[in-house]
Design a protein around this motif. Sequence first.
Motif, PDB file in Angstrom:
ATOM      1  N   SER A  36       0.855  -1.190   0.000  1.00  0.00           N
ATOM      2  CA  SER A  36       0.000   0.000   0.000  1.00  0.00           C
ATOM      3  C   SER A  36       0.887   1.235   0.000  1.00  0.00           C
ATOM      4  O   SER A  36       2.103   1.130   0.031  1.00  0.00           O
ATOM      5  CB  SER A  36      -0.897   0.009   1.245  1.00  0.00           C
ATOM      6  OG  SER A  36      -0.097   0.082   2.407  1.00  0.00           O
ATOM      7  N   THR A  37       0.267   2.385  -0.012  1.00  0.00           N
ATOM      8  CA  THR A  37       1.042   3.617   0.054  1.00  0.00           C
ATOM      9  C   THR A  37       1.340   3.952   1.517  1.00  0.00           C
ATOM     10  O   THR A  37       0.815   3.319   2.430  1.00  0.00           O
ATOM     11  CB  THR A  37       0.267   4.788  -0.587  1.00  0.00           C
ATOM     12  OG1 THR A  37      -0.984   4.945   0.081  1.00  0.00           O
ATOM     13  CG2 THR A  37       0.026   4.533  -2.063  1.00  0.00           C
ATOM     14  N   GLU A  38       2.157   4.966   1.717  1.00  0.00           N
ATOM     15  CA  GLU A  38       2.503   5.417   3.066  1.00  0.00           C
ATOM     16  C   GLU A  38       1.244   5.896   3.784  1.00  0.00           C
ATOM     17  O   GLU A  38       0.368   6.509   3.183  1.00  0.00           O
ATOM     18  CB  GLU A  38       3.510   6.555   2.947  1.00  0.00           C
ATOM     19  CG  GLU A  38       4.011   7.079   4.257  1.00  0.00           C
ATOM     20  CD  GLU A  38       5.078   8.135   4.051  1.00  0.00           C
ATOM     21  OE1 GLU A  38       6.260   7.804   4.167  1.00  0.00           O
ATOM     22  OE2 GLU A  38       4.706   9.280   3.757  1.00  0.00           O
ATOM     23  N   GLN A  82      -1.711  23.081   9.577  1.00  0.00           N
ATOM     24  CA  GLN A  82      -1.425  21.694   9.237  1.00  0.00           C
ATOM     25  C   GLN A  82      -1.918  20.788  10.352  1.00  0.00           C
ATOM     26  O   GLN A  82      -1.932  21.180  11.523  1.00  0.00           O
ATOM     27  CB  GLN A  82       0.072  21.469   9.058  1.00  0.00           C
ATOM     28  CG  GLN A  82       0.668  22.140   7.867  1.00  0.00           C
ATOM     29  CD  GLN A  82       2.134  21.760   7.691  1.00  0.00           C
ATOM     30  OE1 GLN A  82       2.776  21.262   8.606  1.00  0.00           O
ATOM     31  NE2 GLN A  82       2.662  21.997   6.503  1.00  0.00           N
ATOM     32  N   PRO A  83      -2.291  19.547  10.020  1.00  0.00           N
ATOM     33  CA  PRO A  83      -2.653  18.603  11.068  1.00  0.00           C
ATOM     34  C   PRO A  83      -1.403  18.150  11.823  1.00  0.00           C
ATOM     35  O   PRO A  83      -0.311  18.114  11.255  1.00  0.00           O
ATOM     36  CB  PRO A  83      -3.282  17.438  10.301  1.00  0.00           C
ATOM     37  CG  PRO A  83      -2.713  17.528   8.929  1.00  0.00           C
ATOM     38  CD  PRO A  83      -2.447  18.978   8.685  1.00  0.00           C
ATOM     39  N   LEU A  84      -1.570  17.819  13.094  1.00  0.00           N
ATOM     40  CA  LEU A  84      -0.473  17.330  13.917  1.00  0.00           C
ATOM     41  C   LEU A  84      -0.287  15.842  13.630  1.00  0.00           C
ATOM     42  O   LEU A  84      -1.163  15.027  13.925  1.00  0.00           O
ATOM     43  CB  LEU A  84      -0.768  17.556  15.406  1.00  0.00           C
ATOM     44  CG  LEU A  84       0.284  17.081  16.389  1.00  0.00           C
ATOM     45  CD1 LEU A  84       1.602  17.806  16.160  1.00  0.00           C
ATOM     46  CD2 LEU A  84      -0.190  17.287  17.810  1.00  0.00           C
ATOM     47  N   ILE A  85       0.836  15.498  13.013  1.00  0.00           N
ATOM     48  CA  ILE A  85       1.121  14.111  12.642  1.00  0.00           C
ATOM     49  C   ILE A  85       1.791  13.411  13.812  1.00  0.00           C
ATOM     50  O   ILE A  85       2.817  13.869  14.316  1.00  0.00           O
ATOM     51  CB  ILE A  85       2.012  14.059  11.382  1.00  0.00           C
ATOM     52  CG1 ILE A  85       1.275  14.688  10.200  1.00  0.00           C
ATOM     53  CG2 ILE A  85       2.431  12.626  11.069  1.00  0.00           C
ATOM     54  CD1 ILE A  85       2.116  14.876   8.963  1.00  0.00           C
ATOM     55  N   THR A  86       1.214  12.281  14.240  1.00  0.00           N
ATOM     56  CA  THR A  86       1.781  11.539  15.369  1.00  0.00           C
ATOM     57  C   THR A  86       2.642  10.366  14.920  1.00  0.00           C
ATOM     58  O   THR A  86       3.524   9.932  15.643  1.00  0.00           O
ATOM     59  CB  THR A  86       0.671  10.991  16.285  1.00  0.00           C
ATOM     60  OG1 THR A  86      -0.209  10.169  15.520  1.00  0.00           O
ATOM     61  CG2 THR A  86      -0.106  12.113  16.928  1.00  0.00           C
ATOM     62  N   LYS A  87       2.355   9.850  13.703  1.00  0.00           N
ATOM     63  CA  LYS A  87       3.100   8.681  13.249  1.00  0.00           C
ATOM     64  C   LYS A  87       2.984   8.579  11.732  1.00  0.00           C
ATOM     65  O   LYS A  87       1.953   8.882  11.153  1.00  0.00           O
ATOM     66  CB  LYS A  87       2.508   7.433  13.907  1.00  0.00           C
ATOM     67  CG  LYS A  87       3.151   6.151  13.531  1.00  0.00           C
ATOM     68  CD  LYS A  87       2.717   4.923  14.323  1.00  0.00           C
ATOM     69  CE  LYS A  87       1.292   4.812  14.696  1.00  0.00           C
ATOM     70  NZ  LYS A  87       0.924   3.520  15.301  1.00  0.00           N
ATOM     71  N   THR A  88       4.066   8.133  11.108  1.00  0.00           N
ATOM     72  CA  THR A  88       4.060   7.835   9.681  1.00  0.00           C
ATOM     73  C   THR A  88       4.396   6.360   9.523  1.00  0.00           C
ATOM     74  O   THR A  88       5.442   5.911   9.996  1.00  0.00           O
ATOM     75  CB  THR A  88       5.093   8.702   8.928  1.00  0.00           C
ATOM     76  OG1 THR A  88       4.780  10.077   9.153  1.00  0.00           O
ATOM     77  CG2 THR A  88       5.066   8.423   7.447  1.00  0.00           C
ATOM     78  N   ILE A  89       3.499   5.618   8.882  1.00  0.00           N
ATOM     79  CA  ILE A  89       3.693   4.181   8.689  1.00  0.00           C
ATOM     80  C   ILE A  89       4.185   3.958   7.263  1.00  0.00           C
ATOM     81  O   ILE A  89       3.481   4.263   6.303  1.00  0.00           O
ATOM     82  CB  ILE A  89       2.385   3.412   8.945  1.00  0.00           C
ATOM     83  CG1 ILE A  89       1.890   3.677  10.370  1.00  0.00           C
ATOM     84  CG2 ILE A  89       2.584   1.922   8.703  1.00  0.00           C
ATOM     85  CD1 ILE A  89       0.499   3.168  10.650  1.00  0.00           C
TER      86      ILE A  89
END
Length: 115
Positions: free
Chosen positions: A15-17, A63-70
């Motif tokens: 899948s994509t990120e 911007q949204p607060l990003i907690t994690k990038t999978i």
Amino acid sequence: MVGVGEVEVMVTIESTEEIVVQENRKDVEQVTNEKDHQGSTRHITEINKSGEVVIYEVSGGKQPLITKTIKPKVRGVLVIAKGAENLTVKKMISEAVERGLEVPPHRISILPRKS
């Protein structure tokens, strides 16, 4: 890598990120138990969920607060390389792909390239 000439690599992914953002969530659960004069009972559960994405300002924008990038999971790797007809070179290529992309050996295909 010693013994390897021109190389072409194809990587397929599941899948994509995926990006996970911080949310302010509110979950409310209400349980009602009723009993009538004839002895019948009724059980009602009501669940309400609400929330919003946490936004912060940066450089004049929001911007949204990003907690994690999978990162995407690698499905398979195809390597076509000059020198891959040599078993030692083929094994070195396989080990490099296994360690570099964290791919199990059964998902790696290494083929020799025509001169």
